[in-house]
Design an enzyme around this catalytic site. Sequence first.
Site, PDB file in Angstrom:
ATOM      1  N   LEU A  39     -43.289  11.387 -15.682  1.00 21.24           N
ATOM      2  CA  LEU A  39     -43.295  12.181 -16.913  1.00 21.24           C
ATOM      3  C   LEU A  39     -42.708  13.545 -16.587  1.00 21.24           C
ATOM      4  O   LEU A  39     -43.115  14.177 -15.610  1.00 21.24           O
ATOM      5  CB  LEU A  39     -44.719  12.345 -17.459  1.00 21.24           C
ATOM      6  CG  LEU A  39     -45.319  11.189 -18.268  1.00 21.24           C
ATOM      7  CD1 LEU A  39     -46.782  11.500 -18.598  1.00 21.24           C
ATOM      8  CD2 LEU A  39     -44.531  10.923 -19.538  1.00 21.24           C
ATOM      9  N   ASP A  40     -41.763  13.997 -17.395  1.00 22.02           N
ATOM     10  CA  ASP A  40     -41.183  15.315 -17.182  1.00 22.02           C
ATOM     11  C   ASP A  40     -42.245  16.401 -17.331  1.00 22.02           C
ATOM     12  O   ASP A  40     -43.247  16.199 -18.021  1.00 22.02           O
ATOM     13  CB  ASP A  40     -40.056  15.564 -18.188  1.00 22.02           C
ATOM     14  CG  ASP A  40     -38.841  14.675 -17.940  1.00 22.02           C
ATOM     15  OD1 ASP A  40     -38.614  14.308 -16.773  1.00 22.02           O
ATOM     16  OD2 ASP A  40     -38.135  14.344 -18.912  1.00 22.02           O
ATOM     17  N   PRO A  41     -42.019  17.570 -16.717  1.00 21.21           N
ATOM     18  CA  PRO A  41     -43.014  18.656 -16.818  1.00 21.21           C
ATOM     19  C   PRO A  41     -43.377  19.037 -18.258  1.00 21.21           C
ATOM     20  O   PRO A  41     -44.529  19.358 -18.542  1.00 21.21           O
ATOM     21  CB  PRO A  41     -42.331  19.813 -16.087  1.00 21.21           C
ATOM     22  CG  PRO A  41     -41.460  19.145 -15.082  1.00 21.21           C
ATOM     23  CD  PRO A  41     -40.939  17.915 -15.771  1.00 21.21           C
ATOM     24  N   ALA A  43     -43.602  17.105 -20.732  1.00 17.02           N
ATOM     25  CA  ALA A  43     -44.297  15.992 -21.383  1.00 17.02           C
ATOM     26  C   ALA A  43     -45.736  15.888 -20.891  1.00 17.02           C
ATOM     27  O   ALA A  43     -46.080  16.336 -19.800  1.00 17.02           O
ATOM     28  CB  ALA A  43     -43.562  14.684 -21.100  1.00 17.02           C
TER      29      ALA A  43
END
Length: 286
Positions: A39-41, A43
């Site tokens: 998960l991207d930061p 998100a």
Amino acid sequence: MTDSGVLLIDKPVGITSFDVIRQLRKITRIRRMGHTGTLDPFASGLLIICIGKATRLSAKIINQNKQYSAVMQLGIKTDTGDSTGNKVSEKDFAEVKVNQIKKLVPEILKISEQIPHRYSALKVNGKKAYELARNNQDPELQPRQISILNFRFAKIELPRITYVATVSKGTYIRVLSETIGEMLNNYGSTVELRRTAIGKIKVEKAEKLASLNPENWRDKLFPLINIFSEFPQIEISEKEREDFRQGRKLGVDFPDVKDLLITCDNSVLGFGEVEEKILRPRTVIV
């Protein structure tokens, strides 16, 4: 006490998926662990963390479908496809109508191919695509087969559009938002993203990182048998358990299947393959 299993974590916005691993290693004092989908930061949402021998099962989890809730903004294009990037273009969205947006659902469900975002962690000639993009290089990324299994618009308050999508492995929501923008002859950028489910596991069952400590983390381990509830399953005896653990073949009354979940006394032992009534161990975690 067990040092193997799965933790469900509700990742907060602002940290990387590896930051979660780093914190859990300190709490558990176990190094062997990994997540099953970045998960991207920017998100938030569900991360399934495999610990100890359970890391051998990571690939089975990675391949499961994922559900996301996303908020996209019309009229803005950023270099990363999300709110963390630099704005590169704008477009007026006054001509876009709510009914026009709602009619897109059948077209969105037909999407079967996607080119990953240039700001992604995919490797191109040994380097991550986003590293090349940051150095003003244009990584050559090939189209990938994907599936949009379920999709609905949850809220439309232009310029923001909230949608919920269930997608196959490898689908980039940032790219999906951009594609929706293109369908409207406009731009789309993802401004909020939350992973709400992996397979049948909902984020509501996940733990907050702040709630875990060295004394209670084992109590929070999620039953592996529930993680793999979508797989065909066979229960074997205690005697057969030792044979399976040693990698020995077993005779079973079960149809041919590639991925069979093996359990004993309601505990997951691993996965096997059945061919002509013979069970061959493939992944063993005991």
